[in-house]
Write an enzyme that holds these catalytic residues in place. Structure first.
Site: not given
Length: 379
Positions: A42, A44, A46, A76, A134, A161, A286, A305
């Protein structure tokens, strides 16, 4: 014993004397832990769309610095990873970065908007290892049911999520601290209601279902009962939910604004117990990078975040080993073989003939986190 590697593959593990082979490069790792390469399912990255916050290359470098050899990139982004072309893009950027392996995760629905299923089959064929929207939960029960059916047909996992949008409208955990600070609260039921619905759908459809970033005590209890019932449910916990409570928000520091929010003491205790007894199968960061300008806004405006790729292992040690809840083998299991099994990749072990992804850990090492040394773009 010796771990013998040739051509990127583990050739032997044992007292074979392989390290004495002529011309071999010898890495002396006495008194260290030789672990399968750590996996974070998990993260991100970006990219595409918000490269000022992070890129696939900087996330891969940060992951390697934290001991991770594989990470799963959440979809996402802008635009979202909701088609095979975007999946190929993530794989290409990962190959160019040539650091930790970045595995693409595809959206469940088109644009991650929850209204229409994305082309899951095409994304799976392109190399997507899992599917999630997510950042938001799939609200429509009919779409979620179809997604579970499709994922089962494709032999892959659906990650959720769990967040009921009707109950999501605050900035932190709903409780005494939020009342005292005058901030809108996000109740545990926001997570628990969607999880309860999904478990009922799973009973009807079968398949493999994974709960992302569990934060609430009630969720842990439901996951434990679902496993006892025989449902194919797995779950993950983050460093911040294992170590921090909503009391961290008392200073209005936006670094502690996360989604799902930091919860109460009883929730943290339940999460730790869930990891210890196997209810929660794996540990995932995350990792959610933002720019300094974004995070320095007032608490109610700043984005959700926090980052932790480069410090995650030390944080897990603090939460689980230093407290006596886990030993090193069980901790490593939750960071290697278990996440590999969830996403169905041939990683996470030191088995002969498997790819030589290896992390060397010094369990006695003490170090200080210095953000100036981060390889992530975020601080």
């Amino acid at each position: 014993c010796d771990v013998v590697i040739a051509d990127g593959v583990i050739q032997n593990v044992g007292t074979s004397g392989g390290a004495d082979r002529k011309g071999a490069r010898v890495i002396d790792a006495r008194d260290k832990i030789i672990s399968p390469g750590l996996i974070d399912i998990h993260v991100h990255t970006r990219e595409p769309g918000h490269e000022e916050e992070e890129t696939i290359a900087t996330a891969a470098a940060a992951a390697a610095a934290g001991g991770f050899t594989s990470i799963c990139a959440m979809p996402n982004t802008h635009p979202p990873i909701d088609n095979d072309t975007q999946v190929y893009y993530v794989k290409r950027q990962s190959n160019l970065a040539d650091m930790a392996r970045v595995l693409p995760v595809g959206c469940i629905t088109k644009m991650g908007e929850g209204r229409e299923l994305a082309e899951m089959g095409m994304m799976r064929g392109a190399g997507a290892v899992a599917f999630t929207d997510d950042g938001r939960g799939v609200e429509d029960s009919k779409i979620m049911q179809r997604a579970l059916q499709y994922a089962s047909m494709l032999g892959t996992v659906l990650m959720q999520h769990c967040q009921d949008p009707g109950l999501f409208g605050g900035d932190m955990n709903s409780g005494a601290v939020s009342v005292r600070l005058g901030l809108g609260g996000i109740p545990c039921s926001c997570e628990e209601i969607m999880l309860q619905r999904d478990l009922e759908l799973l009973r009807r459809t079968g398949g493999q279902y994974h709960v992302q970033h569990v934060s609430a005590r009630g969720s842990v209890l439901m996951i434990r009962n679902a496993k006892a019932e025989g449902l194919a449910v797995t779950a993950e916990a983050t460093p911040h939910h294992l170590l921090l409570t909503d009391a961290a928000c008392m200073g209005f520091d936006p670094n502690y604004k996360v989604n799902p929010p930091l919860r109460g003491v009883e929730d943290v205790e339940a999460l730790r117990e869930g990891v210890a007894d196997g209810t929660i199968d794996c540990l995932a960061s995350d990792h959610a990078p933002h720019t300094r300008e974004e995070k320095e806004q007032e608490f109610a405006i700043a984005p959700f975040g926090v980052i932790s790729l480069e410090a995650a292992l030390g944080l897990y040690v603090k939460a689980l080993i230093d407290t006596g809840l886990c030993d090193w083998p069980s901790l490593i299991e939750r960071m290697t073989v278990n996440p590999a099994r969830i996403i169905g990749v041939d990683r996470g072990t030191l088995g002969i003939g498997t790819p030589a992804d290896i992390t060397v850990i010094d369990p006695k090492k003490r170090w200080t986190v210095k953000t100036s040394r981060f390889l992530s773009k975020s601080r």
